[in-house]
Design a protein around this motif. Structure first.
Motif, mmCIF file in Angstrom:
data_model
loop_
_atom_site.group_PDB
_atom_site.id
_atom_site.type_symbol
_atom_site.label_atom_id
_atom_site.label_comp_id
_atom_site.label_asym_id
_atom_site.label_seq_id
_atom_site.Cartn_x
_atom_site.Cartn_y
_atom_site.Cartn_z
ATOM 1 N N TYR A 405 0.812 -1.232 0.229
ATOM 2 C CA TYR A 405 0.297 0.242 0.294
ATOM 3 C C TYR A 405 0.446 0.830 0.194
ATOM 4 N N VAL A 406 1.471 1.410 0.960
ATOM 5 C CA VAL A 406 2.651 2.939 1.149
ATOM 6 C C VAL A 406 3.257 2.896 -0.886
ATOM 7 N N SER A 407 4.416 1.707 -1.045
ATOM 8 C CA SER A 407 4.670 2.029 -1.900
ATOM 9 C C SER A 407 3.865 2.148 -3.807
ATOM 10 N N THR A 408 2.864 1.390 -3.362
ATOM 11 C CA THR A 408 1.637 2.312 -4.193
ATOM 12 C C THR A 408 1.448 3.492 -4.185
ATOM 13 N N CYS A 409 1.125 3.979 -3.448
ATOM 14 C CA CYS A 409 1.484 5.588 -2.979
ATOM 15 C C CYS A 409 1.824 5.843 -3.182
ATOM 16 N N ARG A 410 3.055 5.908 -2.677
ATOM 17 C CA ARG A 410 4.605 6.372 -3.709
ATOM 18 C C ARG A 410 4.675 7.017 -4.591
ATOM 19 N N TYR A 411 4.685 5.276 -5.481
ATOM 20 C CA TYR A 411 4.956 5.342 -6.755
ATOM 21 C C TYR A 411 3.356 6.775 -7.411
ATOM 22 N N LEU A 412 2.410 6.147 -6.730
ATOM 23 C CA LEU A 412 1.587 6.837 -7.556
ATOM 24 C C LEU A 412 1.266 8.243 -8.377
ATOM 25 N N ARG A 413 2.116 8.842 -6.587
ATOM 26 C CA ARG A 413 2.622 10.518 -6.760
ATOM 27 C C ARG A 413 3.541 10.888 -7.874
ATOM 28 N N VAL A 414 4.465 10.056 -7.759
ATOM 29 C CA VAL A 414 6.010 9.937 -8.918
ATOM 30 C C VAL A 414 4.951 9.804 -10.370
ATOM 31 N N LEU A 415 4.572 8.861 -10.314
ATOM 32 C CA LEU A 415 4.023 8.866 -11.801
ATOM 33 C C LEU A 415 2.957 9.681 -11.692
ATOM 34 N N ASN A 416 1.761 10.814 -11.076
ATOM 35 C CA ASN A 416 1.359 11.839 -11.466
ATOM 36 C C ASN A 416 1.758 12.975 -11.315
ATOM 37 N N SER A 417 3.331 13.253 -10.831
ATOM 38 C CA SER A 417 4.009 14.480 -11.649
ATOM 39 C C SER A 417 4.681 14.079 -12.687
ATOM 40 N N LEU A 418 5.358 12.679 -13.243
ATOM 41 C CA LEU A 418 5.834 12.544 -14.422
ATOM 42 C C LEU A 418 5.104 12.778 -15.394
ATOM 43 N N ARG A 419 4.039 12.281 -15.392
ATOM 44 C CA ARG A 419 2.753 12.393 -16.609
ATOM 45 C C ARG A 419 1.878 14.283 -17.073
ATOM 46 N N HIS A 420 2.288 14.325 -15.946
ATOM 47 C CA HIS A 420 1.836 15.750 -15.855
ATOM 48 C C HIS A 420 2.375 16.590 -17.674
ATOM 49 N N HIS A 421 1.819 17.572 -17.576
ATOM 50 C CA HIS A 421 1.562 17.868 -18.978
ATOM 51 C C HIS A 421 2.488 18.857 -18.987
ATOM 52 N N SER A 422 3.260 19.279 -18.579
ATOM 53 C CA SER A 422 4.642 20.180 -18.595
ATOM 54 C C SER A 422 5.351 19.577 -18.444
ATOM 55 N N HIS A 423 6.004 18.079 -18.356
ATOM 56 C CA HIS A 423 6.963 17.274 -17.772
ATOM 57 C C HIS A 423 6.810 16.383 -18.876
ATOM 58 N N GLY A 424 5.527 15.522 -19.220
ATOM 59 C CA GLY A 424 4.980 14.388 -20.755
ATOM 60 C C GLY A 424 5.358 13.362 -20.303
#
Length: 827
Positions: A405-424
């Motif tokens: 659960y903890v690792s998924t939360c961490r990875y999802l926060r990273v993924l959502n930041s990477l997926r932001h259109h300014s980062h692409g």
């Protein structure tokens, strides 16, 4: 649930695919034609677009995954292939076999040639691929021969064997890059062969439909263990790489070749025709998607991306956990848990009823919700699934491992930041988990997203040395390179870096200064080096900046001899010998270390130049003496000693000058003796020379040397008596003892005779031994009776005791005599 599954399409009863938009593209590339080149980097990499690949005046535009512009690359020649390397460099291949590599901002970094043979026959087509050694390149020349290298960083271009099927041109070919090898699959008609460097072509059995006349397309998956091929009759065949296991054969109902044929992970193949996409699973099930605009497919390990002029989309198989949660009518424990949580949010009593339904399967439901959250791209769905999992976890009686659960939360926060259109960077959870954190940080730093990289390091708890320190150092180097003209800006940049990094960051300012030097920012480099604490890192860069005085001062103050030697040698090579000598005169400590270094390494000429420069006549003399004894020829040795004598005279060192003069005179005498007697004398000491002359009976020559070198009587008598005894010249020894009173006494005569085993000769000198030593020497030659008598005459009770101790129990008569002597000596 219908809202969540609106983009799902069933391909079989239990398998779904979904196609959803990642980004509406921000670029202005709205019109794509047949001449448009689109190259998409894998794992969320950048996108390169050239609107007219036949015109080198049209630059290649580079964008991130959301269509935000990164830069442009200018190119020349006839472009025949393009691709992205494993470190996200754009690789362009022209018909002459010239390979150009650009960074993602369009700056040309490196060029290389594939060789004269490739240039002679020219390249017809090329493919960039990811190999076990990095980024590889395979080309097909117009003579129908293939050439391949598995690493563009260390290119070793190899000519592959000729494919089976005659001399005709290949109808299609593809690269297969596995974990341990890279090879080519080539089709000529219906014949398929495997080509590897340094081996013969290996024909493969082709399980094709009987109506097929030739293979028009080949493609392997990213893992390099599966193959899909398309025939001229429109049949798509999916097999293992060796073509021995056929998974399915599907008629696509299209006779012309596909624009693209790519694997979607390892579970399906996607074919792209004019206005449609055909998805074929390994079981032979199919889905058709329509296309409104031309596009480009990019195969990934777990999905496939589609880039069109208007959007960036993702096609993937719906993961089993997501299907279990969101499938309409699903009664899976995870789906019930999600519905339970939604009822709980409404404060409904149904939440308790639903929870009791899955009470014994709560752990499974929680795990499925966590896994499903990782595969969702919508942040709202992620939150919903994670809250449902957290809600269900609170009812599990036994302790449940919180790590997933903890690792998924961490990875999802990273993924959502990477997926932001300014980062692409549209990565999936599977890609992020497979990608080493160091590679992710490298990708962010190459995009100059240092702040995001820093947040990723802290969020994923990367060790400081591997994460934060690397990012901060990369940021500092980027700031230095991106800054304006050197000068006042240099101080500002250095101050900004120092304020941000501080002295406790563990980052070397010298490494940043080195980047500044390479970028031509001298002032910035000087300011940064002033902040560096480690002299070992600073001194070489100060020398590169031509700040020799500061470099010598830092090296001397460090107290590190190794650093001092390194700095001196680097300075000598950089400034020239003469200028270097003048420079180090102002630093006596460094000059002394330099002289010591030269002396230890035996660099005689450099050492002599240094001593001549400093008028060090004493040092020159010592150097000449050392050189003299490195020579094997006597005349050269003598000439060096004469030169050394002159140096010592100039240094006003009379003792050294006299000793050197005596030495070269002795060498001359020894040389003459060798010529006269044909015996070895050169190299012997004066003592050994005299001793050898006496040994061979040349007593007059020995006396001559004694007189010339003013050897004292005592030393000469010792030398002569030892030499005569060694030569067993007992008569001469006796005559020598009688010639005059011995300055060394006569005890040495007795000792010399005894040492060479002549007791008879030793007894001749006993009478002349000093009175206080007679008892000892009579006892030494075995005459104990006389020794006892002399001890009695000298009234020496201790001497009697000494003689008594030497008597054995069998010598009763002598023991009684000694007892009588002792009684007589009593008062």
């Amino acid at each position: 649930m219908a809202l969540y599954t609106s983009d799902w399409t069933p391909i079989s009863d239990d398998t779904f695919f979904r196609r959803h938009e990642l980004y509406p593209m921000s670029w202005a590339e709205c019109v794509w034609s047949e001449r448009t080149l689109v190259c998409v980097g894998s794992s969320g990499g950048p996108i390169a677009v050239c609107r007219d690949v036949t015109n080198s005046a049209v630059p290649i535009m580079i964008y991130n995954g959301a269509g935000e512009s990164l830069g442009l690359a200018k190119w020349n020649g006839e472009l025949v292939g393009a691709g992205w390397s494993d470190d996200e460099r754009l690789v362009l291949v022209d018909a002459a076999g010239q390979v150009s590599m650009y960074d993602m901002f369009g700056r040309l970094e490196h060029t290389l040639s594939l060789g004269q043979e490739v240039k002679k026959y020219t390249v017809a087509s090329a493919e960039v691929f990811l190999s076990h050694q990095g980024t590889g390149l395979a080309v097909l020349c117009k003579n129908h021969r293939f050439y391949m290298t598995t690493s563009l960083d260390k290119p070793l271009v190899k000519k592959l064997p000729e494919a089976t099927g005659g001399s005709a041109a290949p109808s299609c070919w593809a690269v297969t890059a596995g974990r341990y090898r890279s090879a080519l699959l080539v089709a000529k008609g219906l014949e398929i062969s495997l080509l590897e460097a340094d081996s013969k072509a290996q024909p493969l059995p082709a399980p094709l439909p009987s109506t097929a006349q030739r293979v028009t397309q080949l493609v392997t998956n990213r893992a390099g263990d599966l193959l899909a091929l398309l025939t001229d009759t429109g049949h798509l065949v999916m097999t293992s790489l060796d073509l021995r296991q056929v998974f399915c054969t599907v008629d696509t109902d299209v006779r012309q070749p596909a624009k693209q044929l790519e694997w979607c992970g390892s579970y399906a193949v996607v074919g792209y025709w004019q206005s449609r996409l055909l998805v074929v699973s390994r079981r032979g099930d199919t889905i058709t998607y329509s296309l409104d605009a031309p596009g480009r497919l990019c195969s990934e390990n777990d999905c496939i991306r589609l880039v069109t002029a208007y959007s960036h989309e993702l096609i993937e198989q719906v993961w089993s956990d997501s299907a279990a949660v969101f499938r309409i009518g699903s009664m899976d424990p995870a789906a019930v848990l999600l519905e339970t949580y939604r009822e709980y949010e409404k404060r409904s009593h149904r939440a308790d009823e639903y929870l009791r339904m899955i009470w014994n399967q709560l752990k499974q439901a929680v795990t499925s919700c966590v896994e499903a959250a990782g595969h969702e791209h919508s942040a709202e769905l992620q939150k919903l699934l994670l809250r449902a999992a957290q809600y269900g976890k609170s009812f599990i009686p036994e302790l449940m491992d919180p790590e997933p659960y903890v690792s998924t939360c961490r990875y999802l926060r990273v993924l959502n930041s990477l997926r932001h259109h300014s980062h692409g960077m549209p990565l999936t959870m599977g890609q992020l988990r497979e990608m080493p954190v160091s590679m992710l940080l490298d990708r962010l730093m190459r995009r100059r997203l240092h702040f995001l990289a820093l947040r990723v390091c802290r969020h994923l708890e990367v060790p400081r040395a591997d994460g934060e320190r690397r990012v901060l150092e990369a940021w500092a180097k980027h700031v230095v390179v991106a800054a304006g003209a050197d000068g006042a800006d240099g101080k500002h940049v250095a101050r900004e870096i120092a304020d941000r990094l501080g002295t406790q960051s563990g980052i070397s300012f010298a490494d940043v200064a080195k980047t500044a030097i390479e970028a031509g920012k001298r002032g910035t480099a000087i300011q940064l080096l002033a902040l560096e604490q480690q002299a070992r890192r600073t001194v070489p860069l100060l020398i590169d900046l031509n700040m020799c005085d500061e470099a010598l001062q830092r090296a001397a103050a460090s107290g590190d001899p190794g650093l001092a030697h390194s700095a001196l040698l680097q300075l000598r090579d950089a400034r020239g010998r003469a200028e270097f000598q003048m420079l180090i005169r102002n630093y006596p400590l460094m000059q002394s270390l330099y002289v010591k270094y030269l002396r230890g390494r035996g660099q005689t000429e450099l050492l002599r130049d240094t001593m001549i420069q400093e008028d060090d006549f004493h040092g020159q003399g010592l150097l000449r003496v050392r050189e003299a004894y490195q020579e094997t020829r006597v005349d050269l040795r003598i000439s060096h000693l004469v030169a050394a004598q002159d140096c010592f005279k100039k240094a006003k060192n009379d003792f050294f000058a006299t000793q050197t003069e005596d030495q070269h005179k002795l060498l001359k005498r020894q040389s003459n003796l060798e010529e006269k007697f044909n015996r070895e004398y050169v190299g012997l000491s004066l003592h050994d020379t005299i001793s050898r002359l006496i040994l061979y009976g040349e007593l007059k020559l020995a006396d001559s040397l004694r007189a010339e070198y003013k050897i004292s009587d005592k030393r000469f008598w010792w030398t002569k008596l030892l030499a005569l005894a060694e030569a067993s010249q007992w008569v001469e020894l006796e005559q020598f003892a009688k010639s005059k009173k011995s300055p060394v006494g006569y005890e040495p005569f007795v000792d010399a005779c005894m040492e060479h085993g002549n007791l008879h000769e030793a007894k001749k000198y006993l009478a002349r031994v000093a009175d206080d030593k007679k008892v000892k020497y009579y006892a030494k030659v075995g005459n104990l009776e006389e020794a006892a008598r002399i001890a009695h005459e000298q009234r020496d009770r201790q001497a009697l005791a000494y003689v008594e101790s030497l008597c054995g129990n069998n010598n009763r008569a002598l023991l009684e005599q000694i007892s009588q002597y002792r009684q007589a000596l009593k008062p």
